[in-house]
Design an enzyme around this catalytic site. Structure first.
Site, short mmCIF file in Angstrom:
data_model
loop_
_atom_site.label_atom_id
_atom_site.label_comp_id
_atom_site.label_asym_id
_atom_site.label_seq_id
_atom_site.Cartn_x
_atom_site.Cartn_y
_atom_site.Cartn_z
CG LEU A 153 -2.21 0.87 1.05
CD1 LEU A 153 -3.11 0.34 -0.06
CD2 LEU A 153 -2.97 0.97 2.36
N GLY A 154 1.77 1.31 -0.98
CA GLY A 154 2.56 2.50 -1.19
C GLY A 154 1.77 3.52 -1.99
CB ILE A 156 1.28 2.55 -7.31
CG1 ILE A 156 2.34 3.43 -7.98
CG2 ILE A 156 0.37 1.94 -8.36
CD1 ILE A 156 3.29 2.68 -8.89
NE ARG A 176 10.04 -4.64 3.83
CZ ARG A 176 11.17 -4.17 3.33
NH1 ARG A 176 11.70 -3.05 3.84
NH2 ARG A 176 11.78 -4.80 2.34
CB THR A 177 4.90 -1.11 9.49
OG1 THR A 177 5.17 -0.11 8.50
CG2 THR A 177 6.22 -1.70 9.98
NE ARG A 233 10.51 -3.79 -12.00
CZ ARG A 233 9.99 -2.65 -12.41
NH1 ARG A 233 8.70 -2.60 -12.72
NH2 ARG A 233 10.72 -1.55 -12.49
CG ASP A 257 1.39 -4.61 -17.22
OD1 ASP A 257 1.28 -4.78 -18.46
OD2 ASP A 257 1.88 -3.58 -16.72
CD GLU A 262 8.34 -7.74 -17.87
OE1 GLU A 262 8.81 -6.67 -18.34
OE2 GLU A 262 7.54 -7.76 -16.92
CG HIS A 280 6.23 -4.07 -18.01
ND1 HIS A 280 7.40 -4.52 -17.46
CD2 HIS A 280 5.79 -3.09 -17.17
CE1 HIS A 280 7.66 -3.86 -16.35
NE2 HIS A 280 6.69 -2.98 -16.15
N GLY A 282 2.05 -0.87 -17.69
CA GLY A 282 1.70 -0.07 -16.52
C GLY A 282 1.78 1.43 -16.71
#
Length: 317
Positions: A153-154, A156, A176-177, A233, A257, A262, A280, A282
């Site tokens: 949940l960064g 993007i 992670r947190t 990725r 994607d 690749e 790919h 995106g």
């Protein structure tokens, strides 16, 4: 600044090349008849590197040939093609292109999810093949009443979540947190997240820390009605395990994607009707790639004008 020499190992958009040509002495490595000979002669003078994933790995082997290198400006938000730790140890700054592509990738993720769950490419082929005159297209699965899990949940991931809110689906996440600025349900492992949802969207960075984060155990937890969407990725997903899960009915479908090697996509994936495959895409719009290119140029100009980079990655900030 035209006396500052910049190396570009692989092609970038024409606008980026033109902008760098106007401000620096730009060397196009892919145009050299012998890259090794060129680097032996000119590498010691290169102070900047304009890199992308087409350039292959950027790490100690290349840094050794560029002893006065100060900055690597990467064309992309992901920089797993660059050994940022090795760069930091040598005092080399690495930059990427965050922010300018977040919305585009989030849009693509939603489109890929809908295409996968409603089987839109398959329906398109059905019409083109003239089959509709004989029988209606089979009913598809639905997004209704599903829980969507976001793995990462960064920036993007948050944009994807905001778009999903408009679809009235439950949203959960793992990283992670836990975050204190969202109300989505947090799960403390990828397996726990997969078990709690029936759509899993992967949008974590690449690299050794996330390699095969989505493995056979995660896919089994996702379940027979589960759908995987990977816009992260290819390395994030254990590709052979995914092929087995799709073939055996461990999960329902996947929208991909990105891939492990690749642009090579396994025949098994290409043959499956329960997979939607994209090359790919995106950030691959003219608008967004232009914005990414401008940020590559702006990072190099800022560095050699003012000694500061605009978007250094954490390892070298």
């Amino acid at each position: 600044m035209n006396d500052v020499q910049i190396l570009m190992p692989a092609p970038m958009p024409a606008a980026v090349i033109a902008a760098l040509d106007a401000r620096f002495t730009l060397h196009r490595l892919w145009e050299q008849p012998d890259a090794d000979v060129f680097l032996a002669e000119h590498g010691p003078h290169m102070r900047g590197l304009a890199a992308n994933t087409l350039a292959g790995p950027v790490g100690p082997a290349l840094f050794d040939r560029l002893p006065v290198l100060e900055i690597v400006a990467n064309f992309g938000v992901g920089y797993d093609n660059i050994d940022a730790g090795a760069a930091a140890a040598r005092g080399i700054t690495v930059t990427n292109t965050p922010g300018v592509l977040d919305a585009e990738v989030a849009d693509l993720a939603i489109g890929l999810l809908l295409a996968t769950i409603r089987r839109l490419p398959q329906a398109d082929r059905y019409v083109r093949d003239g089959k509709w005159v004989d029988a209606p297209f089979p009913l598809s699965p639905t997004l209704r009443d599903r829980t969507v899990g976001i793995l990462g949940l960064g920036a993007i991931g948050r944009q994807i979540a905001r778009r999903l809110e408009g679809f009235d689906v439950a949203i959960a996440y793992h990283q992670r947190t836990p975050r204190d600025d969202v109300s989505y349900a947090y799960h403390d492992s990828p397996v726990a997240l997969a078990a709690a949802c029936d759509v899993l969207i992967a949008i974590v960075p690449g690299g050794d820390g996330t390699r095969h984060l989505v493995d056979g155990a995660v896919l089994a937890a996702l379940g027979r009605d589960g759908i995987l969407v990977n816009v992260a990725r290819g390395s994030v997903v254990d590709q052979p395990a995914l092929i087995d899960a799709l073939r055996d009915g461990t999960i329902l479908a996947a929208g991909l994607d990105v891939y492990a090697d690749e642009p090579h996509v396994p025949d098994d994936l290409r043959a499956m009707e329960n997979v939607v495959l994209l090359p790919h895409l995106g950030s691959a719009s003219e608008h967004t790639r232009a914005a990414m290119g401008r940020l590559v140029v702006d990072n190099l100009v800022s560095w050699f004008d003012r000694g500061t980079a605009l978007t250094p990655v954490p390892e070298t900030a």
